[in-house]
Design an enzyme around this catalytic site. Structure first.
Site, PDB file in Angstrom:
ATOM      1  N   ARG A 136      -4.223  10.740   4.945  1.00 61.75           N
ATOM      2  CA  ARG A 136      -3.152  11.745   4.910  1.00 61.75           C
ATOM      3  C   ARG A 136      -2.316  11.661   3.636  1.00 61.75           C
ATOM      4  NH1 ARG A 136      -1.101  14.675   8.579  1.00 61.75           N
ATOM      5  NH2 ARG A 136       0.857  14.342   7.516  1.00 61.75           N
ATOM      6  N   LYS A 196       0.842  -1.206   0.000  1.00 57.88           N
ATOM      7  CA  LYS A 196       0.000   0.000   0.000  1.00 57.88           C
ATOM      8  C   LYS A 196       0.874   1.253   0.000  1.00 57.88           C
ATOM      9  CE  LYS A 196      -1.450   1.586   4.202  1.00 57.88           C
ATOM     10  NZ  LYS A 196      -1.191   2.999   4.488  1.00 57.88           N
ATOM     11  N   ASN A 197       1.906   1.257   0.838  1.00 56.98           N
ATOM     12  CA  ASN A 197       2.721   2.468   0.962  1.00 56.98           C
ATOM     13  C   ASN A 197       3.657   2.675  -0.219  1.00 56.98           C
ATOM     14  OD1 ASN A 197       1.419   3.093   3.281  1.00 56.98           O
ATOM     15  ND2 ASN A 197       3.155   2.756   4.652  1.00 56.98           N
ATOM     16  N   ASP A 215       5.905   1.306  11.915  1.00 56.91           N
ATOM     17  CA  ASP A 215       4.684   0.599  11.488  1.00 56.91           C
ATOM     18  C   ASP A 215       4.634  -0.848  11.984  1.00 56.91           C
ATOM     19  OD1 ASP A 215       3.812   2.856  10.250  1.00 56.91           O
ATOM     20  OD2 ASP A 215       4.103   2.150   8.193  1.00 56.91           O
ATOM     21  N   ARG A 239       1.525  15.156  12.904  1.00 54.69           N
ATOM     22  CA  ARG A 239       2.027  14.925  11.548  1.00 54.69           C
ATOM     23  C   ARG A 239       2.010  16.168  10.656  1.00 54.69           C
ATOM     24  NH1 ARG A 239      -0.047   8.996   9.791  1.00 54.69           N
ATOM     25  NH2 ARG A 239       1.814   9.037   8.523  1.00 54.69           N
ATOM     26  N   CYS A 298      -3.756  13.128  12.910  1.00 53.01           N
ATOM     27  CA  CYS A 298      -4.427  11.844  12.842  1.00 53.01           C
ATOM     28  C   CYS A 298      -4.198  11.159  14.168  1.00 53.01           C
ATOM     29  CB  CYS A 298      -3.927  11.007  11.675  1.00 53.01           C
ATOM     30  SG  CYS A 298      -2.298  10.350  11.946  1.00 53.01           S
ATOM     31  N   ARG A 314      -8.055  -0.398   5.763  1.00 52.32           N
ATOM     32  CA  ARG A 314      -7.228   0.615   5.094  1.00 52.32           C
ATOM     33  C   ARG A 314      -5.956  -0.012   4.539  1.00 52.32           C
ATOM     34  NH1 ARG A 314      -5.107   4.640   8.766  1.00 52.32           N
ATOM     35  NH2 ARG A 314      -3.846   4.896   6.919  1.00 52.32           N
ATOM     36  N   ILE A 318       9.265   7.880  16.361  1.00 52.29           N
ATOM     37  CA  ILE A 318       8.835   8.575  15.138  1.00 52.29           C
ATOM     38  C   ILE A 318       7.549   9.381  15.348  1.00 52.29           C
ATOM     39  CG2 ILE A 318       8.292   8.306  12.670  1.00 52.29           C
ATOM     40  CD1 ILE A 318      11.122   7.387  13.364  1.00 52.29           C
TER      41      ILE A 318
HETATM   42  C1  UD1 Z   1       5.003   7.250   5.999  1.00 51.38           C
HETATM   43  C2  UD1 Z   1       4.111   6.020   5.962  1.00 51.38           C
HETATM   44  C3  UD1 Z   1       3.704   5.603   7.371  1.00 51.38           C
HETATM   45  C4  UD1 Z   1       4.948   5.423   8.239  1.00 51.38           C
HETATM   46  C5  UD1 Z   1       5.863   6.656   8.166  1.00 51.38           C
HETATM   47  C6  UD1 Z   1       7.179   6.456   8.885  1.00 51.38           C
HETATM   48  C7  UD1 Z   1       2.912   6.186   3.866  1.00 51.38           C
HETATM   49  C8  UD1 Z   1       1.614   6.414   3.190  1.00 51.38           C
HETATM   50  N1  UD1 Z   1       2.924   6.335   5.186  1.00 51.38           N
HETATM   51  O1  UD1 Z   1       4.230   8.298   6.586  1.00 51.38           O
HETATM   52  O2  UD1 Z   1       2.990   4.386   7.300  1.00 51.38           O
HETATM   53  O3  UD1 Z   1       4.541   5.241   9.587  1.00 51.38           O
HETATM   54  O4  UD1 Z   1       6.156   6.960   6.787  1.00 51.38           O
HETATM   55  O5  UD1 Z   1       7.838   5.344   8.377  1.00 51.38           O
HETATM   56  O6  UD1 Z   1       3.898   5.843   3.244  1.00 51.38           O
HETATM   57  N2  UD1 Z   1       7.365  15.165   9.835  1.00 51.38           N
HETATM   58  C9  UD1 Z   1       7.493  16.512  10.072  1.00 51.38           C
HETATM   59  N3  UD1 Z   1       7.292  17.385   9.025  1.00 51.38           N
HETATM   60  C10 UD1 Z   1       6.981  16.951   7.772  1.00 51.38           C
HETATM   61  C11 UD1 Z   1       6.864  15.568   7.531  1.00 51.38           C
HETATM   62  C12 UD1 Z   1       7.071  14.696   8.593  1.00 51.38           C
HETATM   63  O7  UD1 Z   1       7.768  16.943  11.200  1.00 51.38           O
HETATM   64  O8  UD1 Z   1       6.824  17.792   6.874  1.00 51.38           O
HETATM   65  C13 UD1 Z   1       7.554  14.214  10.960  1.00 51.38           C
HETATM   66  C14 UD1 Z   1       6.272  13.453  11.269  1.00 51.38           C
HETATM   67  O9  UD1 Z   1       5.405  14.183  12.123  1.00 51.38           O
HETATM   68  C15 UD1 Z   1       6.804  12.208  11.932  1.00 51.38           C
HETATM   69  C16 UD1 Z   1       8.112  11.970  11.172  1.00 51.38           C
HETATM   70  O10 UD1 Z   1       8.450  13.200  10.568  1.00 51.38           O
HETATM   71  O11 UD1 Z   1       7.087  12.445  13.283  1.00 51.38           O
HETATM   72  C17 UD1 Z   1       8.023  10.871  10.131  1.00 51.38           C
HETATM   73  O12 UD1 Z   1       7.030  11.209   9.203  1.00 51.38           O
HETATM   74  P1  UD1 Z   1       7.119  10.760   7.677  1.00 51.38           P
HETATM   75  O13 UD1 Z   1       8.358   9.978   7.459  1.00 51.38           O
HETATM   76  O14 UD1 Z   1       6.885  11.971   6.837  1.00 51.38           O
HETATM   77  O15 UD1 Z   1       5.878   9.788   7.568  1.00 51.38           O
HETATM   78  P2  UD1 Z   1       4.739   9.809   6.485  1.00 51.38           P
HETATM   79  O16 UD1 Z   1       5.297  10.035   5.135  1.00 51.38           O
HETATM   80  O17 UD1 Z   1       3.624  10.677   6.968  1.00 51.38           O
END
Ligand code: UD1
Length: 419
Positions: free
Chosen positions: A92, A22-23, A304, A121, A116, A396, A326
């Site tokens: 998201r 999915k991801n 995850d 996030r 969420c 999901r 994370i």
């Molecule tokens: C993706 C995955 C999710 C997984 C996560 C971490 C998908 C659809 N989702 O989520 O399943 O749990 O990676 O492996 O692929 N952050 C910021 N600012 C930003 C972006 C992120 O502070 O602009 C922080 C987030 O709040 C979090 C951390 O960075 O604490 C990791 O987030 P991120 O790696 O971006 O995860 P996602 O892409 O949302």
């Protein structure tokens, strides 16, 4: 609303085939927006998040034709630059469309995804780096408004944190930008490599794949492509943990075990008997010793898989320690596991699990996707009936979960719940 009922403890046996990730498919589906040529995606899992993304693409004008697990997309029909709140709020990952829409149409209006269950996030890394590529961004009325005069410009980007989503969004935006973009401190998750491979398969120019320094040369247009994503390492880890928790013999097939190196090595160090093949693992009944787990960006222990690991160590003698680095609020499975008889103490972002206790079936509730997977694993080990409600969270991200576990011999059924 459906619920899942498990009568445990269950022994599993046989083999399970993992679905495609999915991801990986969510960003790839957003990447479709970059092109104006036909794109065919194979073995796309039938999941709620995937269906939401397809609906979003459809709303943007993209032609979407589904034939079983094959999806044909006609992004030449793109006629809107607006991803609306009603869809974005349910998933998201809709924010992945921001970079592709902006770079293709030079303007985008995408709803802010909001927080969420597992944390606030933010998307600051997505936005500030798009600005470095020339985007003018304003936030108003819950929407991100982004526009550029002409094409986005290649830039040297350094991520303050290796965010998966930001790396993907920026890689896609850069693929149609003018000139070269370098993303330093890029995330290393295998789904990023898969997105890069997809972009390259349709004529993109991404190099540095598999490293934290991605170099993207913008191209003017893409070509027709047919693509199949990687197997879902998180789904695979879930079945591996279920097999170990129930002391079962299970073959988990259809994914690359290298994508789970850290998890498999940690489990082996705990005493797990796991044979690793090229695209499968064979798990045998094992007596495990306690664990100390810290979640981290890839190649570390995936956040995850944290909840599923916690369910597993409830079955392991001794005090295991799990620290979540994370997301700030990713322990919602803890009170539910405690309802089943687990002994878990939370101190900030650390959980101390006193394992080896007998769990007893009880009604529990899904709170988010991976927390729900943890409840399934715990229920399989529990004595008596566990009723798991709000399984739409599972839908999901886990394709045919109840059927896959049933095939492995679990006493599991899905029933429709009166709402
Ligand atoms: C993706 C995955 C999710 C997984 C996560 C971490 C998908 C659809 N989702 O989520 O399943 O749990 O990676 O492996 O692929 N952050 C910021 N600012 C930003 C972006 C992120 O502070 O602009 C922080 C987030 O709040 C979090 C951390 O960075 O604490 C990791 O987030 P991120 O790696 O971006 O995860 P996602 O892409 O949302």
């Amino acid at each position: 609303m459906d619920k899942i009922i498990i009568n445990g403890p269950c022994k599993l046996s046989g083999s399970v085939t993992i679905s495609k990730a999915k991801n990986a498919y969510l960003p790839i589906l957003a990447g479709v927006l970059l092109s104006n040529k036909k794109i065919t995606l194979n073995e796309v899992p039938n999941l709620r998040d995937i269906n939401t993304m397809l609906k979003l693409l459809g709303n943007l004008g993209v032609g979407v034709k589904r034939d079983g697990k094959t999806i044909e997309l006609e992004p030449a029909l793109l006629n809107s630059h607006e991803a609306t709140y009603d869809l974005v709020k349910t998933m998201r990952a809709s924010i992945f469309t921001l970079g592709p829409i902006l770079t293709r149409l030079h303007k985008a209006k995408v709803s802010l995804p909001g927080g969420c269950a597992i944390g606030t996030r933010p998307i600051d890394l997505h936005l500030s780096n798009l600005e470095k590529m020339g985007a003018k961004i304003t936030l108003e009325g819950g929407y991100v408004y982004a526009e550029t005069d002409g094409p986005l410009q290649g830039a040297h980007l350094v991520l303050a944190f290796p965010s998966v989503g930001a790396t993907e969004n920026l890689m896609m935006a850069a693929s149609l930008a003018e000139g070269q973009t370098v993303i330093e401190n890029a995330a290393l998750e295998p789904e990023i490599d898969d997105l890069a491979n997809f972009l390259n398969a349709m004529g993109g120019k991404v190099s540095g794949i598999g490293t934290n320094r991605l170099v993207i040369d913008g191209v003017k247009e893409f070509k027709e492509v047919e693509y199949t994503a990687i197997g879902d390492r998180i789904e695979a880890a879930t079945y591996i943990m279920a097999a170990l928790a129930t002391k079962s013999s299970v073959r988990v097939d259809g994914f690359n075990p290298k994508h789970l190196d850290f998890v498999i090595n940690l489990l082996k160090n705990m005493g797990a008997n796991i044979e690793v093949g090229a695209d499968f693992v064979q798990v045998e009944p094992s007596t495990l010793s306690l664990a100390k787990v810290d979640t981290a960006p890839f190649p570390g222990f995936p956040t995850d898989v944290q909840a599923q690991m916690m369910a597993l160590v409830t079955q392991v003698e001794g005090s295991s320690i799990i620290t979540e680095h994370i997301f700030e609020n990713r322990f919602m499975h803890v009170p539910e596991l405690i309802r089943l008889g687990a002994k878990i103490e939370l101190k900030g972002n650390t959980a101390v699990i006193e394992g080896g206790l007998k769990l007893i079936g009880a009604p529990v509730m899904c709170t988010d996707l991976r927390a729900s997977a943890a409840l399934i694993i715990a229920a399989l080990t529990s004595h008596g009936e566990t009723e798991i409600s709000r399984v739409y969270h599972l839908d999901r991200g886990y394709e045919n979960l109840d059927q896959k576990f049933k095939k492995l011999g679990a006493n599991i059924q899905r029933v429709s719940e009166e709402s």
